[in-house]
Design a protein around this motif. Structure first.
Motif: not given
Ligand code: FAD
Ligand code: 2HG
Ligand code: ZN
Length: 481
Positions: A409-410, A413
């Motif tokens: 998810d990092k 983003s």
């Protein structure tokens, strides 16, 4: 919550499937076309990238338009949500259920209905696999105006529903031009017969265009008529190396001028894409192995005069060498070598799948700015990811892929919303050819004005008032509920 980190909630107004429903479908289709087998359901619930997974308990395989109509009529009456499914090769999570939607597969509707050798017009059922149509046409001395890497599995109904672009759009244009007619079934079971085989027909609104590219959200396409060009006798493929992106661009301008009417494909890949293919695809071989070049371009010409076409291409290649637009190049000597050049380009999505997790962006961006995005993305992500740029340069269509060992998810983003904002700022499109599906339904405003989305929503409500067709896809959830 749905799949692949897209946050949506099951719409509670949809009914849950019960035994009575299954018995009803068995009555229409016969028991063997009403599938509840776990293994088959896993396949139908999972997309090509294995990124989107639904939990449907039912797969229906109609064999006729009337059966599709009966299915939809019943689903609409019962408020059962439906996902139309072709070859399930879509890349935006549009072809699989998000929750428990009923999957309606077109696979059993795979007949070629007619072919007119004079006009080159083919009429067939939606479930025909693209490669089978290509082989059929080949035996008749014709070709499909559409070709793409997924040809072995994708279906013409899926191609039309996504308005697939592919490798020949540069020459033959989009399906909005080549599809002459469609038969489609609306959510309430109404059969729309728009299966014309005419080049010209200006009798009011041309509704077939609503179904081309609507990703199963307005109806199920059951038949298609399509204009096919004759197979020409001379096809040549060149695989070229360029030192920088600016040379690729200039090469495209030159190719348009010097190859003109025989140019039939202009594709590009960067060195990261080339490395991926060489490392992950069996049989892939770099025809220009002396050093790794920054960019590669595949050019195809198709014409009717073997000797003059070849002369033209050779003169173009020589001129481009002299002007230093290309630093190396190879011209395929036979059909096997031509396919091995094509494999290097068509095999990139498969190689990316084998390399691990992949974030895909399919963007229309003015050619001169296209590669800036790849470079900016590379500097944003540093060593955390392999940023790969390739695509249909001749159409201004970049396939930006970010490859990582696993989903994170990092990283996501870092990519989004940057990639969408960048594209919107440069007046591009966040989907050149793959569609919006589930992945980008809520991102539509990056490419369409609120007024346009409002009209799209009104059309959706008119044709599918209960929103049973491919829910959570294409249009933003906020506009639909
Ligand atoms: P599916 O994946 O089954 O469905 C796609 C969408 O259409 C879904 O929303 C589904 O609900 C809907 N749908 C399917 N059939 C029907 C129907 N009969 N009626 C109504 N709705 C329907 N795309 C390009 O544009 N260009 C490319 O070059 C290209 N190359 C690809 C290469 C690979 C290796 C892969 C895996 C995909 C590629 N794609 C490409 C993506 C692409 O969209 C398709 O492969 C193809 O057009 C989808 O057809 P399908 O039959 O698999 O449809
Ligand atoms: C292609 O052109 C397809 O190869 C797939 O459209 C692109 O996987 C992709 O990003
Ligand atoms: Zn593509």
């Amino acid at each position: 919550y749905g799949s692949a980190s897209v946050l949506v909630q099951r719409n509670p107004k949809f009914s849950k499937l019960n035994d009575e429903d299954v018995r009803y479908f068995e009555g229409i289709l016969g028991a063997k076309n009403v599938i509840q087998d776990d293994e088959k359901l896993i396949t139908a619930n999972t997309d090509w990238m294995r990124k989107y997974k639904g939990s449907s308990k039912l797969l229906l395989q109609p064999r006729t338009t009337d059966q599709v109509s009966e299915i939809l009529k019943y689903c609409n009456f019962r408020c059962l949500a439906v996902v139309p499914q072709g070859g399930n090769t879509g890349l935006v999570g549009g072809s699989v259920p998000v929750f428990d939607e009923v999957v309606v597969s077109l696979s059993a509707m795979s007949k070629i209905i007619s072919f007119d050798k004079v006009s080159g017009i083919l009429v067939c059922e939606a479930g025909c696999i693209l490669e089978n149509i290509i082989s059929f046409l080949d035996s008749e001395g014709f070709i499909m105006p559409l070709d793409l890497g997924a040809k072995g599995s994708c279906q013409i109904g899926g191609n039309v529903s996504t308005n697939a672009g592919g490798l020949r759009l540069l020459r033959y244009g989009s399906l909005h031009g080549n599809v002459l007619g469609i038969e489609a079934v609306l959510a309430d079971g109404t059969v729309l017969d728009m299966l014309k085989t005419l080049r010209k027909d200006n009798t009011g609104y041309d509704l077939k265009h609503l179904f081309i590219g609507s990703e199963g959200s307005l109806g199920i396409v059951t038949k298609v008529s399509i204009l096919t060009p004759p197979k020409l006798s001379s096809v040549n493929v060149a695989f070229l190396a360029c030192k920088d992106y600016s040379s690729c661009q200039k090469l495209l301008q030159e190719a348009r001028r010097k190859l003109g009417e025989i140019l039939s494909a202009f594709e590009f890949l960067d060195s990261n894409a080339m490395n991926l293919v060489l490392n992950h695809l069996e049989g892939a071989r770099n025809p220009l192995p002396t050093s790794l070049h920054n960019f590669y371009v595949l050019i195809e010409t198709t014409g009717s005069d073997e000797s003059s076409d070849k002369q033209k291409l050779e003169a173009f290649l020589l001129g481009s060498m002299e002007n230093e637009l290309i630093s190396d190049g190879a011209l395929a000597q036979d059909i096997n070598q031509a396919s091995s050049f094509w494999l290097l380009r068509e095999g990139i999505p498969e190689a990316l799948m084998r390399a691990g997790a992949v974030y895909k962006y399919d963007l229309s961006i003015p050619v001169e700015k296209m590669y800036n995005l790849v470079e900016e993305m590379r500097s944003r992500l540093g060593n955390d990811a392999n940023v790969v740029g390739y695509g249909h340069l001749g159409d201004g269509n970049l396939h930006l892929n970010v490859s990582t060992p696993q989903y994170d998810d990092k990283i996501l983003s870092q990519i989004e919303p940057f990639v969408y904002e960048w594209t919107s700022k440069h007046h591009g499109s966040i989907s050149a050819e793959h569609g919006l599906g589930l992945m980008k339904a809520n991102k539509i405003f990056y490419s369409k004005s609120p007024e346009t989305v409002k009209v799209m929503t009104s059309i959706k409500k008119l044709l599918d008032p209960n929103h049973i067709l491919n829910p959570y896809k294409v249009l933003p959830c906020s506009s639909i509920s």
